[in-house]
Design a protein around this motif. Structure first.
Motif, PDB file in Angstrom:
ATOM      1  N   SER A   1     -12.470  26.550  18.277  1.00  0.00           N
ATOM      2  CA  SER A   1     -11.921  26.118  16.999  1.00  0.00           C
ATOM      3  C   SER A   1     -12.955  26.292  15.916  1.00  0.00           C
ATOM      4  O   SER A   1     -14.150  26.306  16.170  1.00  0.00           O
TER       5      SER A   1
ATOM      6  N   ALA B   1       0.436  27.917  23.751  1.00  0.00           N
ATOM      7  CA  ALA B   1       0.269  29.384  23.791  1.00  0.00           C
ATOM      8  C   ALA B   1       1.530  30.054  24.327  1.00  0.00           C
ATOM      9  O   ALA B   1       1.613  31.271  24.390  1.00  0.00           O
TER      10      ALA B   1
ATOM     11  N   SER C   1       4.273  27.869  20.933  1.00  0.00           N
ATOM     12  CA  SER C   1       3.599  28.560  19.820  1.00  0.00           C
ATOM     13  C   SER C   1       4.474  28.499  18.560  1.00  0.00           C
ATOM     14  O   SER C   1       3.956  28.330  17.449  1.00  0.00           O
TER      15      SER C   1
ATOM     16  N   ILE D   1      -3.807  22.683  20.367  1.00  0.00           N
ATOM     17  CA  ILE D   1      -3.069  23.305  21.467  1.00  0.00           C
ATOM     18  C   ILE D   1      -3.903  23.167  22.733  1.00  0.00           C
ATOM     19  O   ILE D   1      -5.100  23.481  22.736  1.00  0.00           O
TER      20      ILE D   1
ATOM     21  N   VAL E   1      -2.085  32.271  20.132  1.00  0.00           N
ATOM     22  CA  VAL E   1      -3.010  31.319  19.490  1.00  0.00           C
ATOM     23  C   VAL E   1      -3.802  32.037  18.401  1.00  0.00           C
ATOM     24  O   VAL E   1      -4.025  31.503  17.313  1.00  0.00           O
TER      25      VAL E   1
ATOM     26  N   GLN F   1      -4.317  31.118  14.570  1.00  0.00           N
ATOM     27  CA  GLN F   1      -5.647  30.902  13.979  1.00  0.00           C
ATOM     28  C   GLN F   1      -5.843  31.765  12.741  1.00  0.00           C
ATOM     29  O   GLN F   1      -6.471  31.346  11.776  1.00  0.00           O
TER      30      GLN F   1
ATOM     31  N   PHE G   1      -7.813  25.048  19.552  1.00  0.00           N
ATOM     32  CA  PHE G   1      -7.292  25.489  20.842  1.00  0.00           C
ATOM     33  C   PHE G   1      -8.223  25.027  21.950  1.00  0.00           C
ATOM     34  O   PHE G   1      -9.432  25.238  21.883  1.00  0.00           O
TER      35      PHE G   1
ATOM     36  N   TYR H   1      -8.722  25.372  26.012  1.00  0.00           N
ATOM     37  CA  TYR H   1      -8.301  25.937  27.287  1.00  0.00           C
ATOM     38  C   TYR H   1      -8.522  24.874  28.353  1.00  0.00           C
ATOM     39  O   TYR H   1      -9.646  24.478  28.643  1.00  0.00           O
TER      40      TYR H   1
END
Ligand SMILES: O=c1ccn([C@@H]2O[C@H](COP(=O)(O)OP(=O)(O)O[C@H]3OC[C@@H](O)[C@H](O)[C@H]3O)[C@@H](O)[C@H]2O)c(=O)[nH]1
Length: 417
Positions: free
Chosen positions: A59, A79, A84, A99, A111, A115, A126, A128
């Motif tokens: 981010s 995602a 999304s 997210i 994503v 962004q 975001f 993961y």
């Protein structure tokens, strides 16, 4: 372990592209099929290794501070196709969005689109991470002041659920538990839950209202019903504001062409009717397989209620705005109109301009003949009505994105530069 400092300009996966020193645009390399496969495998392996160090934050700025007056929504599965589109709508409406996605079904490219549209610090984060890992999820919740959660992340193919039921029971119920526990532990008060018409099974009476008995007939629908039950039991002793949205069959894509549906090619055999039609129209598969022509419907094929994704995410925003502490709202999200698979295929042929070859096959396990919604409750209580009700137009919008994204978002794990 938490990496807040990474900027958009330097995502890990970007660096992994340059590590290999490869150039995708080299025409010689394009002709080298073996080389391409090896390259793709190496890149994917590298990305997986790097991404495994979860949770990984990508981010422009840390999100640990709660900015007054700006509602911060956690979008699990952001995602993915629906997630999304929901994130895009929330961002457009001024929400801040985090997210969380494990990229098992979604695409990092979606994503990246978000962004690029919302680069300002503090708008989109975001992470993961896998919701199956409670420790990680708790870290994420404790480091962020979420106001609400939209829980989209889940496996969602009816056909696959009949072949791999444990995956469905585990993923859908366990991850919902993890999210609920983290919400309760971190005082997050609003949940919008993605449920499905598959929880109704095959009701005797159409259209389906919210009080139609839920008798699911496939593991996907059963698992979603279990997750609903978990949420409902939890709600009895909680002041959480909860909305359960039961989606019918979602189609379409962002009218401005920024996002689309890019299912994993390896899951093609389980894929939904829209993806299969587009794949056939693009010549990726030799033709569309219509699964079942002996149902008790007017033309022998299954009837579904196709709801445009733009309308669906609008229902989420309205649900978020109307969610009440200590209350659970349950709503069907559909158009109220049923269309057969044959009618769907006809509309798809018109939308794509391709005379898709159709093969007729036996029924797919887990399918029910006919479902369509009665949307009066959501019309009345959330002031929501489907606007995109022309099936062909929704398919045209989706087809435009498909045509301009022959490879979907590219590699689902690699941030294309
Ligand atoms: O290739 C295909 C795919 C699907 N179909 C048929 O098209 C109809 C719709 O099937 P889809 O797989 O698109 O969608 P389903 O109705 O099974 O479930 C869908 O809607 C409810 C959502 O909650 C689920 O996540 C979603 O998968 C079924 O009759 C199916 O048999 C085909 O004939 N051929």
């Amino acid at each position: 372990m938490l990496n807040f400092g990474r900027t958009r300009a330097q995502p890990r996966s970007n660096r992994s592209i340059s590590l290999g020193g490869m150039d995708y645009s080299d025409p010689k390399r394009k002709n080298n099929v073996v080389g391409k496969i090896l390259l793709a495998a190496t890149l994917t392996a590298l990305c997986i290794i790097m991404l495994k160090q979860s949770p990984t934050f990508y981010s422009p700025s840390p999100f640990s501070l709660h900015e007054q007056g700006v509602i911060h929504v956690l979008v699990t599965g952001g995602a993915g196709f629906i997630g999304s589109h929901a994130a895009l709508r929330l961002l457009k409406d001024g929400y801040r969005v985090t997210i969380v996605d494990n990229l098992s079904r979604g695409n990092i490219g979606a994503v990246k689109v978000l962004q690029e549209l919302f680069p300002e610090p503090g708008r989109l984060q975001f992470i993961y991470a896998d919701l199956g890992d409670p420790k990680t999820v708790n870290i994420i919740f404790s480091q962020n002041a979420f106001d609400a959660v939209m829980h989209f992340a889940a496996v969602a193919y009816v056909g696959e659920s009949t072949m791999d039921p444990l995956k469905y029971y585990h993923n859908i119920t366990s991850n919902t538990l993890v999210v609920l526990e983290a919400m309760a532990a971190n005082d997050v008060k609003t949940l919008i839950y993605s449920s499905t018409c598959a929880t109704y099974g095959e009701p005797e009476k159409m259209p389906i209202t919210e009080v139609t008995p839920q008798v699911p007939i496939n593991p996907y629908g059963k698992a979603k019903k279990m997750a609903e039950d978990i949420i409902l039991d939890f709600s009895k002793n909680s002041d959480m504001a909860i909305m359960i949205l039961r989606y019918f069959n979602v189609i379409g894509s962002d009218p401005e062409g920024r996002l689309g549906e890019a299912p994993r090619p390896e899951l093609r055999e389980h894929g939904r009717i829209s993806g299969a039609c587009f794949d056939a129209a693009r010549g990726i598969i030799p033709g569309l397989k219509v699964k079942g022509t002996d149902y008790k419907t007017h033309d022998g094929t299954c009837i579904r209620d196709y709801i445009d994704v733009t309308d669906l995410v609008d229902a989420h925003v309205k649900a978020l705005q109307k969610a009440m502490p200590g209350k659970v709202g349950i709503y069907n999200v559909g158009t109220g109109k049923g269309r057969s698979v044959k009618e769907f295929v006809k509309a798809c042929k018109k939308a794509t301009g391709v005379d898709i070859k159709v093969d007729y096959l036996p029924r797919r396990p887990g399918d029910y003949a006919e479902v369509f919604s009665d949307p009066s409750k959501i019309n009345l209580e959330l002031n929501w009505t489907a606007q995109y009700t022309d099936l062909q137009k929704s398919l045209q919008t989706a087809w435009r994105w498909q045509k301009s994204h022959q490879n979907g978002y590219g590699s689902p794990l690699v941030m294309a530069s």
